[in-house]
Write a protein that holds these residues in place. Structure first.
Motif, mmCIF file in Angstrom:
data_model
loop_
_atom_site.group_PDB
_atom_site.id
_atom_site.type_symbol
_atom_site.label_atom_id
_atom_site.label_comp_id
_atom_site.label_asym_id
_atom_site.label_seq_id
_atom_site.Cartn_x
_atom_site.Cartn_y
_atom_site.Cartn_z
ATOM 1 N N GLU A 57 4.723 1.748 -5.207
ATOM 2 C CA GLU A 57 3.470 1.915 -4.426
ATOM 3 C C GLU A 57 2.437 0.789 -4.352
ATOM 4 O O GLU A 57 2.026 0.304 -3.215
ATOM 5 C CB GLU A 57 2.751 3.171 -4.800
ATOM 6 C CG GLU A 57 1.716 3.524 -3.783
ATOM 7 C CD GLU A 57 0.907 5.038 -3.996
ATOM 8 O OE1 GLU A 57 -0.048 5.159 -3.763
ATOM 9 O OE2 GLU A 57 1.818 5.786 -4.501
ATOM 10 N N ASP A 58 2.348 0.155 -5.425
ATOM 11 C CA ASP A 58 1.328 -1.084 -5.705
ATOM 12 C C ASP A 58 1.920 -2.070 -4.902
ATOM 13 O O ASP A 58 1.513 -3.111 -4.331
ATOM 14 C CB ASP A 58 1.207 -1.328 -7.184
ATOM 15 C CG ASP A 58 0.340 -0.463 -7.734
ATOM 16 O OD1 ASP A 58 -0.282 0.530 -7.158
ATOM 17 O OD2 ASP A 58 0.538 -0.157 -9.210
ATOM 18 N N ILE A 59 3.434 -2.493 -4.900
ATOM 19 C CA ILE A 59 4.257 -3.381 -4.333
ATOM 20 C C ILE A 59 4.028 -3.105 -2.992
ATOM 21 O O ILE A 59 3.696 -4.350 -1.934
ATOM 22 C CB ILE A 59 5.581 -3.634 -4.960
ATOM 23 C CG1 ILE A 59 5.643 -3.928 -6.379
ATOM 24 C CG2 ILE A 59 6.311 -4.567 -3.966
ATOM 25 C CD1 ILE A 59 6.914 -3.662 -7.007
ATOM 26 N N SER A 60 4.168 -2.042 -2.221
ATOM 27 C CA SER A 60 4.048 -1.810 -0.733
ATOM 28 C C SER A 60 2.631 -2.290 -0.456
ATOM 29 O O SER A 60 2.584 -2.749 0.738
ATOM 30 C CB SER A 60 4.545 -0.450 -0.345
ATOM 31 O OG SER A 60 3.595 0.359 -0.757
ATOM 32 N N LYS A 61 1.528 -1.870 -1.223
ATOM 33 C CA LYS A 61 0.385 -2.194 -0.642
ATOM 34 C C LYS A 61 0.199 -3.755 -0.897
ATOM 35 O O LYS A 61 -0.464 -4.393 0.133
ATOM 36 C CB LYS A 61 -0.724 -1.651 -1.358
ATOM 37 C CG LYS A 61 -0.760 0.094 -1.243
ATOM 38 C CD LYS A 61 -1.673 0.645 -2.292
ATOM 39 C CE LYS A 61 -1.805 2.115 -2.022
ATOM 40 N NZ LYS A 61 -2.370 2.901 -3.031
ATOM 41 N N LYS A 62 0.628 -4.401 -1.734
ATOM 42 C CA LYS A 62 0.439 -5.711 -1.865
ATOM 43 C C LYS A 62 0.901 -6.566 -0.887
ATOM 44 O O LYS A 62 0.528 -7.659 -0.443
ATOM 45 C CB LYS A 62 0.853 -6.177 -3.597
ATOM 46 C CG LYS A 62 0.681 -7.820 -3.657
ATOM 47 C CD LYS A 62 0.986 -7.817 -5.148
ATOM 48 C CE LYS A 62 0.619 -9.429 -5.460
ATOM 49 N NZ LYS A 62 -0.628 -9.530 -6.209
ATOM 50 N N LEU A 63 2.216 -5.972 -0.530
ATOM 51 C CA LEU A 63 3.024 -6.836 0.366
ATOM 52 C C LEU A 63 2.872 -6.480 1.965
ATOM 53 O O LEU A 63 3.460 -6.781 2.829
ATOM 54 C CB LEU A 63 4.446 -6.663 0.068
ATOM 55 C CG LEU A 63 4.966 -7.256 -1.272
ATOM 56 C CD1 LEU A 63 6.416 -7.239 -1.480
ATOM 57 C CD2 LEU A 63 4.628 -8.991 -1.276
ATOM 58 N N PHE A 64 2.121 -5.438 2.067
ATOM 59 C CA PHE A 64 1.690 -4.725 3.421
ATOM 60 C C PHE A 64 2.937 -4.259 3.926
ATOM 61 O O PHE A 64 3.314 -4.659 4.991
ATOM 62 C CB PHE A 64 1.211 -5.862 4.064
ATOM 63 C CG PHE A 64 -0.181 -6.320 3.703
ATOM 64 C CD1 PHE A 64 -1.412 -5.517 3.537
ATOM 65 C CD2 PHE A 64 -0.373 -7.468 3.255
ATOM 66 C CE1 PHE A 64 -2.493 -5.731 3.317
ATOM 67 C CE2 PHE A 64 -1.464 -7.936 2.612
ATOM 68 C CZ PHE A 64 -2.572 -7.135 2.615
ATOM 69 N N ARG A 65 4.082 -3.465 3.112
ATOM 70 C CA ARG A 65 5.203 -3.026 3.470
ATOM 71 C C ARG A 65 5.305 -1.575 3.292
ATOM 72 O O ARG A 65 4.644 -0.993 2.588
ATOM 73 C CB ARG A 65 6.459 -3.555 3.078
ATOM 74 C CG ARG A 65 6.465 -5.177 3.227
ATOM 75 C CD ARG A 65 6.823 -5.219 4.565
ATOM 76 N NE ARG A 65 7.352 -6.621 4.766
ATOM 77 C CZ ARG A 65 6.498 -7.376 5.542
ATOM 78 N NH1 ARG A 65 5.370 -6.942 5.846
ATOM 79 N NH2 ARG A 65 6.807 -8.614 5.877
ATOM 80 N N ALA A 66 5.997 -0.850 4.030
ATOM 81 C CA ALA A 66 6.140 0.488 3.788
ATOM 82 C C ALA A 66 6.741 0.974 2.533
ATOM 83 O O ALA A 66 7.674 0.034 2.037
ATOM 84 C CB ALA A 66 6.928 1.059 5.067
ATOM 85 N N LEU A 67 6.476 2.054 1.836
ATOM 86 C CA LEU A 67 6.937 2.395 0.613
ATOM 87 C C LEU A 67 8.611 2.349 0.580
ATOM 88 O O LEU A 67 9.298 2.035 -0.180
ATOM 89 C CB LEU A 67 6.433 3.655 -0.010
ATOM 90 C CG LEU A 67 6.960 4.027 -1.223
ATOM 91 C CD1 LEU A 67 6.668 3.048 -2.368
ATOM 92 C CD2 LEU A 67 6.194 5.528 -1.822
ATOM 93 N N SER A 68 9.048 2.894 1.834
ATOM 94 C CA SER A 68 10.435 2.945 2.006
ATOM 95 C C SER A 68 11.060 1.708 2.173
ATOM 96 O O SER A 68 12.302 1.584 1.767
ATOM 97 C CB SER A 68 10.794 4.012 3.212
ATOM 98 O OG SER A 68 10.151 3.268 4.237
ATOM 99 N N THR A 69 10.395 0.728 2.465
ATOM 100 C CA THR A 69 10.837 -0.699 2.613
ATOM 101 C C THR A 69 11.308 -1.192 1.195
ATOM 102 O O THR A 69 12.243 -1.742 0.982
ATOM 103 C CB THR A 69 10.009 -1.474 3.557
ATOM 104 O OG1 THR A 69 9.887 -1.001 4.927
ATOM 105 C CG2 THR A 69 10.617 -3.073 3.617
ATOM 106 N N ILE A 70 9.978 -0.887 0.423
ATOM 107 C CA ILE A 70 10.393 -1.448 -0.955
ATOM 108 C C ILE A 70 11.281 -1.033 -1.583
ATOM 109 O O ILE A 70 12.124 -1.614 -2.251
ATOM 110 C CB ILE A 70 8.944 -1.315 -1.838
ATOM 111 C CG1 ILE A 70 7.766 -2.053 -1.001
ATOM 112 C CG2 ILE A 70 8.933 -1.844 -3.122
ATOM 113 C CD1 ILE A 70 8.139 -3.535 -0.625
ATOM 114 N N LYS A 71 11.572 0.333 -1.618
ATOM 115 C CA LYS A 71 12.684 1.115 -2.196
ATOM 116 C C LYS A 71 13.894 0.662 -1.643
ATOM 117 O O LYS A 71 14.710 0.242 -2.335
ATOM 118 C CB LYS A 71 12.498 2.597 -2.036
ATOM 119 C CG LYS A 71 11.417 3.186 -2.542
ATOM 120 C CD LYS A 71 11.156 4.834 -2.392
ATOM 121 C CE LYS A 71 10.155 5.499 -3.285
ATOM 122 N NZ LYS A 71 9.959 6.836 -2.754
ATOM 123 N N GLY A 72 13.963 0.426 -0.292
ATOM 124 C CA GLY A 72 15.140 -0.350 0.292
ATOM 125 C C GLY A 72 15.535 -1.614 -0.441
ATOM 126 O O GLY A 72 16.705 -1.969 -0.783
#
Length: 141
Positions: free
Chosen positions: A99-114
């Protein structure tokens, strides 16, 4: 055809607001689609030029990071990690949650999980802890 129509609609909505980076951040797949529309839309043509300029800036950086990664990595990687996967891997190593990564990179959580899934497959690991350990073994961190 539906995707092309949806993209055209998105461009029509984005043009009055001058949104550019939101399209550029999506990278090469969207660049190809926008290039297809460049003849039909002046805004798409503008975005095409921005993509080209962005790639001119990014190519030297990517080439340098690929050289660094290639020299440090042995042949046990199935496929090299992308620049974005390396970025996510570094953030995982810093202890950030998805979740922190998704906020930092301005990406959806699902994108980070992918990104995590593909990165884990490439590193041949099952979880974040193993990924960090393997990346350290390979000199990626």
């Amino acid at each position: 055809a539906d995707a092309k129509l949806s993209l055209k609609r998105a461009l029509d909505l984005a043009e009055p607001e001058g949104y550019v980076q939101v399209f550029v951040d999506e990278g090469e797949p969207l660049q190809k689609r926008i290039t297809d529309l460049a003849d039909a839309s002046t805004y798409a043509a503008t975005l095409k030029q921005v993509f080209a300029a962005q790639m001119d800036k990014v190519k030297p950086q990517l080439a340098q990071s690929v050289q660094v990664v290639s020299s440090d990595v042995d042949d046990s990687l199935i496929e090299p990690l992308t620049a974005r996967e390396l970025e996510v891997l570094h953030l995982i190593a810093e202890g950030l949650s998805n979740e922190d990564i998704s906020k930092k990179l301005f990406r959806a959580l699902s994108t980070i999980k992918g990104h995590n899934r593909t990165m884990f497959a490439k590193l041949q690991v099952r979880n974040r802890t193993e990924a960090v350990a393997r990346a350290r073994e390979l000199g990626l961190l």
